[in-house]
Scaffold this motif. Structure first.
Motif, PDB file in Angstrom:
ATOM      1  N   ILE A 140       0.838  -1.121  -0.183  1.00  0.00           N
ATOM      2  CA  ILE A 140       0.003   0.023   0.034  1.00  0.00           C
ATOM      3  C   ILE A 140       1.049   1.159   0.159  1.00  0.00           C
ATOM      4  O   ILE A 140       1.764   1.450   1.237  1.00  0.00           O
ATOM      5  CB  ILE A 140      -0.950  -0.074   1.291  1.00  0.00           C
ATOM      6  N   ALA A 159      -2.734  -5.905  -5.458  1.00  0.00           N
ATOM      7  CA  ALA A 159      -2.228  -4.336  -5.605  1.00  0.00           C
ATOM      8  C   ALA A 159      -0.753  -4.480  -5.827  1.00  0.00           C
ATOM      9  O   ALA A 159      -0.144  -3.676  -6.482  1.00  0.00           O
ATOM     10  CB  ALA A 159      -2.387  -3.831  -4.292  1.00  0.00           C
ATOM     11  N   ARG A 259     -11.879  -7.936   1.980  1.00  0.00           N
ATOM     12  CA  ARG A 259     -12.211  -6.861   1.258  1.00  0.00           C
ATOM     13  C   ARG A 259     -13.096  -7.262  -0.425  1.00  0.00           C
ATOM     14  O   ARG A 259     -13.442  -8.189  -0.125  1.00  0.00           O
ATOM     15  CB  ARG A 259     -10.857  -6.433   0.559  1.00  0.00           C
ATOM     16  N   ARG A 281      -9.010   7.395   2.279  1.00  0.00           N
ATOM     17  CA  ARG A 281      -8.465   6.626   1.166  1.00  0.00           C
ATOM     18  C   ARG A 281      -8.450   5.212   1.283  1.00  0.00           C
ATOM     19  O   ARG A 281      -8.884   4.527   0.279  1.00  0.00           O
ATOM     20  CB  ARG A 281      -7.324   6.998   0.753  1.00  0.00           C
ATOM     21  N   MET A 282      -8.448   4.477   2.467  1.00  0.00           N
ATOM     22  CA  MET A 282      -8.253   3.195   2.597  1.00  0.00           C
ATOM     23  C   MET A 282      -9.573   2.633   2.561  1.00  0.00           C
ATOM     24  O   MET A 282      -9.658   1.367   1.996  1.00  0.00           O
ATOM     25  CB  MET A 282      -7.664   2.912   4.082  1.00  0.00           C
ATOM     26  N   CYS A 285      -9.928   1.704  -1.331  1.00  0.00           N
ATOM     27  CA  CYS A 285      -8.936   0.588  -1.497  1.00  0.00           C
ATOM     28  C   CYS A 285      -9.729  -0.910  -1.343  1.00  0.00           C
ATOM     29  O   CYS A 285      -9.754  -1.937  -1.976  1.00  0.00           O
ATOM     30  CB  CYS A 285      -7.520   0.459  -0.849  1.00  0.00           C
ATOM     31  N   HIS A 290     -10.746   2.352  -5.894  1.00  0.00           N
ATOM     32  CA  HIS A 290      -9.430   2.986  -6.371  1.00  0.00           C
ATOM     33  C   HIS A 290      -8.336   2.395  -5.505  1.00  0.00           C
ATOM     34  O   HIS A 290      -8.201   2.427  -4.333  1.00  0.00           O
ATOM     35  CB  HIS A 290      -9.432   4.292  -5.962  1.00  0.00           C
ATOM     36  N   ALA A 291      -7.565   1.639  -6.356  1.00  0.00           N
ATOM     37  CA  ALA A 291      -6.184   0.831  -5.440  1.00  0.00           C
ATOM     38  C   ALA A 291      -5.145   1.719  -4.904  1.00  0.00           C
ATOM     39  O   ALA A 291      -5.007   1.104  -3.632  1.00  0.00           O
ATOM     40  CB  ALA A 291      -5.772  -0.270  -6.464  1.00  0.00           C
ATOM     41  N   SER A 293      -3.661   3.730  -2.098  1.00  0.00           N
ATOM     42  CA  SER A 293      -3.990   4.453  -1.214  1.00  0.00           C
ATOM     43  C   SER A 293      -3.942   5.838  -1.031  1.00  0.00           C
ATOM     44  O   SER A 293      -4.587   6.333  -0.407  1.00  0.00           O
ATOM     45  CB  SER A 293      -3.247   3.813   0.273  1.00  0.00           C
ATOM     46  N   ASP A 298      -5.274   5.483 -10.680  1.00  0.00           N
ATOM     47  CA  ASP A 298      -5.347   4.282 -10.952  1.00  0.00           C
ATOM     48  C   ASP A 298      -5.431   3.726 -12.233  1.00  0.00           C
ATOM     49  O   ASP A 298      -6.089   4.170 -12.945  1.00  0.00           O
ATOM     50  CB  ASP A 298      -6.651   3.810 -10.006  1.00  0.00           C
TER      51      ASP A 298
END
Length: 728
Positions: A140, A159, A259, A281-282, A285, A290-291, A293, A298
């Protein structure tokens, strides 16, 4: 022990400042029952932190998982500069500063890791990088707001860019738009069969809905994240530390593969709706929206005909660059890189990585998800991220910025036919700033000044002028004066109650911890929450006085299409926030008639649905016992409140089988736990102009007919996917 050196360099000599970034060291047993043996033939890479050994239990994860989380963030153990040859774009190579800080105390990565104190003379705290994945860890990145990451090389990848192998303990789930992918890189992973891991897997399964509905899965993942984050924060505050609880929880959930929507995709993300709001932002993820962090772009490698091309799939416009987003259907987005705070390190942006992916998207004309970030109205340093749907790039160019660098610009137009997202946000914020701009208002304040903020009455549906007559009150009318009820024991705290104070009796009433965070969020649902009251010595500003202060939200009562009048807010409401109290007249049980027409406005503490009961998701993940209550063990309270003749805004909240608000018993002004205050709190993040609903409750099986329905039940019109068909 070596003696200190007295060596002083001469003018023609230089002293090398050598700081090792990584060190090989013996591997020690990891927490949470993780298998630390590396399956590869190469020696294990170990990240040695400057702090000492674990404290065990909850703190063990703080040191273990979190440090693995930052191991490849491009920052050395001493908090030095980021390595620009890694995943950050040139020109952006400084330690990240986070824009989505929590009001409860967010920090930079360097500050966060330096707070993990330990004994320097104790055993080495060495955590293998592979501790949480047998192949390659989830990396991350902690880069700047509008930077980007390495591209994915396949449509369903992790990721780190590798294909995903679904964990065996999630093999029973439908993965279409759900929790993961069936893709595998062919690497067989040997898993431990210890009872600890089996129990952990069972707990993880229990956290996620078995229905396979993408929306339910996304909401369950976000609810788990928020529950863990609030609990982490509560423990950190009790220890007087200030750490990034959001990053810790994100790392823990990714390590456990809790997740939604693993892998990257172009277009719509299953279970995510336009207008959804996020505070970290996490959160973007862990639901696959949006991958990166912290990266703004992306992108992934996708196949167009017989050709592979790297294209952008999602961007976050959060204010890190000079983006123009005044128009709700047009976004002028600045490329990434070059925006360094140190003027000497600023340089022109390069057409590579995310910038190149945006340029290729212009040629390929693929849709791009857009998330826009705005200042959080409830937090001076925080942000709210609003998912605004799909856009396409129509134009690109280069221009010189105010700082003197050459920057790429991309003009994106919103795809037509989508529901409003950011447009609703901007409209509601305009009303908050100037309420007179709200059209179709029947009354500017239904409370006539009784509430802290005016309550608008609006009808956009038909010609009805107002709901039935009632008297607006803000306090519950009890059958007998409170002076005749036994008092609630008060604390003797000076000024305010402090987290971790073992002498605070109010904290002891709540199980040893204060029930609210410093920003006023309820940490978890309890059989009873005890706030400080008139018998306490602490001031009115004490953090343990939340619901008694009244509403702090801009409400409007509005006419629905088929459910009468309803309630919604102009403000975004964060999960755990206090909404309002159910106010009315307490009813004498002896005079209570279920067949009376007043039943429409009577509140009873019936067992709420499963979603409300499971609001405390996740304690098992950090070694704590679950605090969830099942429908079989739920015990209703004898209190009944009628809002037919007198009440407040709560009387307009409709029922839903998929609610966004829940009720919580709270005590602060008397000691009779049979008749507490009924307070409502946000079950999840609620976007502006979303109707506020709660679950009216489930009747016990001995009170229903042969068809499973109560004789006094009414048809439910909530329209949710898991609608029970009726409510009471």
């Amino acid at each position: 022990m070596d003696q200190p050196s007295n060596f002083m360099p001469t003018p023609d000599q230089d002293v090398l400042d050598v700081k090792p970034l990584r060190t090989l060291a013996p591997m020690f047993p990891a927490s949470l029952g993780v298998n630390t043996f590396n399956q590869s033939t190469t020696p294990p890479l170990v990240f040695v932190t400057p702090a000492g050994q674990f404290q065990g239990g909850f703190a063990a994860w703080n040191n273990c998982a979190a440090r693995s989380f930052f191991a490849f963030s491009g920052q050395d153990a001493c908090g030095g500069k980021v390595d620009t040859s890694g995943d950050q774009n040139a020109g952006g190579g400084i330690a990240a500063t986070f824009s989505d800080q929590d009001a409860d105390g967010g920090q930079t990565t360097a500050d966060w890791t330096s707070d993990l104190n330990g004994d320097a003379n104790g055993p080495i705290d060495a955590t293998p990088i592979s501790a949480y994945k047998s192949t390659q860890p989830n990396v991350i990145l902690l880069d700047d707001d509008d930077e980007d990451e390495e591209p994915y090389t396949a449509n369903q990848t992790s990721a780190s860019g590798r294909k995903i192998k679904r964990p065996s303990h999630l093999s029973g789930y439908k993965m279409s738009g759900g929790l993961g992918s069936d893709s595998s890189d062919g690497v067989k992973v040997k898993r431990s069969k210890s009872s600890h891991k089996k129990a952990a897997a069972d707990n993880e399964l229990a956290l996620l809905p078995p229905s396979g509905d993408p929306r339910e899965i996304v909401e369950a993942v976000l609810m788990t994240f928020e529950a863990l984050r609030r609990r982490h924060l509560q423990l950190d505050e009790a220890q007087d530390t200030s750490k990034r609880a959001d990053l810790k929880c994100g790392a823990l959930m990714m390590a456990r593969n809790l997740r939604a929507n693993n892998g990257k995709r172009i277009g719509v993300v299953p279970g995510v709706e336009i207008g959804d709001i996020f505070y970290f932002r996490m959160e973007l993820c862990i639901i696959g929206l949006h991958a990166p962090s912290m990266g703004g772009i992306d992108y992934m490698t996708a196949k167009f005909g017989d050709e592979d091309d790297s294209v952008a799939i999602c961007i976050v416009a959060a204010g890190g660059y000079d983006n123009k987003d005044d128009d709700t259907d047009v976004l002028v987005y600045s490329g990434s890189g070059g925006n360094n705070k140190n003027s000497e390190e600023r340089q022109d942006q390069k057409l590579e990585r995310g910038n190149l992916a945006l340029e290729r998207s212009l040629s390929r004309k693929n849709v791009i998800r857009v998330v826009r970030g705005y200042k959080d109205p409830g937090c001076l340093t925080g942000k709210v991220y609003v998912y605004d749907g799909l856009y396409r790039i129509h134009e690109s160019w280069k221009e010189k910025t105010k700082t003197g660098i050459v920057c790429f610009k991309y003009k994106l137009l919103r795809e037509p036919g989508q529901p409003d997202g950011v447009a609703i946000w901007k409209m509601s914020q305009k009303w908050v700033e100037n309420p007179t701009t709200r059209g179709n208002a029947l009354h500017p304040d239904l409370s006539s000044g009784a509430e802290n903020l005016p309550v608008f009455l609006v009808n956009d549906v038909d010609s009805e002028k107002a709901p039935g007559h009632f008297t607006y009150i803000t306090q519950v009318k009890y059958l007998k004066p409170l002076s005749s009820v036994k008092p609630l024991e008060g604390c003797r705290c000076l000024s305010v109650c402090l987290p971790g104070d073992t002498n605070c009796c109010c904290a002891q009433h709540n199980g040893g911890s204060l029930p609210y965070s410093s920003s006023g969020l309820l940490v978890c649902r309890k059989p009873m929450v005890y706030e400080c009251g008139g018998f306490c010595r602490c001031s009115f500003n004490c953090r343990n006085r939340v619901s008694q202060k009244g509403v702090r939200i801009h409400f409007e009562v509005f006419k629905t299409g088929n459910r009468g009048w309803g309630l919604r807010s102009w403000d975004p409401i964060r999960a755990g926030s206090f909404v309002c109290e159910y106010v009315g007249e307490v009813i004498d049980d002896a005079k209570f008639d279920l067949d009376d027409n007043e039943n429409d406005y009577i509140f009873q503490t019936l067992c709420p649905g499963e979603k409300t009961l499971k609001w405390n998701y996740g304690p098992e993940l950090i070694g704590e016992e679950s605090t969830n209550i099942s429908a079989d063990t739920f015990e209703p309270l004898p209190i009944k409140i009628s809002a037919k003749k007198m009440g407040n805004i709560s009387r307009f909240m409709n029922h839903s089988c998929a609610p966004n608000v829940f009720w919580q018993p709270v005590q602060f002004d008397h000691g009779d736990d049979r008749r507490p205050h009924i307070m409502f709190f946000a079950l999840k993040h609620i976007p502006p102009m979303t109707e506020l609903t709660y679950d009216y409750g489930v009747i016990r099986t001995d009170s229903v007919d042969s068809g499973g329905r109560s004789p006094r039940a009414e048809n439910c019109l909530c329209g949710s996917s898991n609608c029970r068909g009726f409510f009471v």
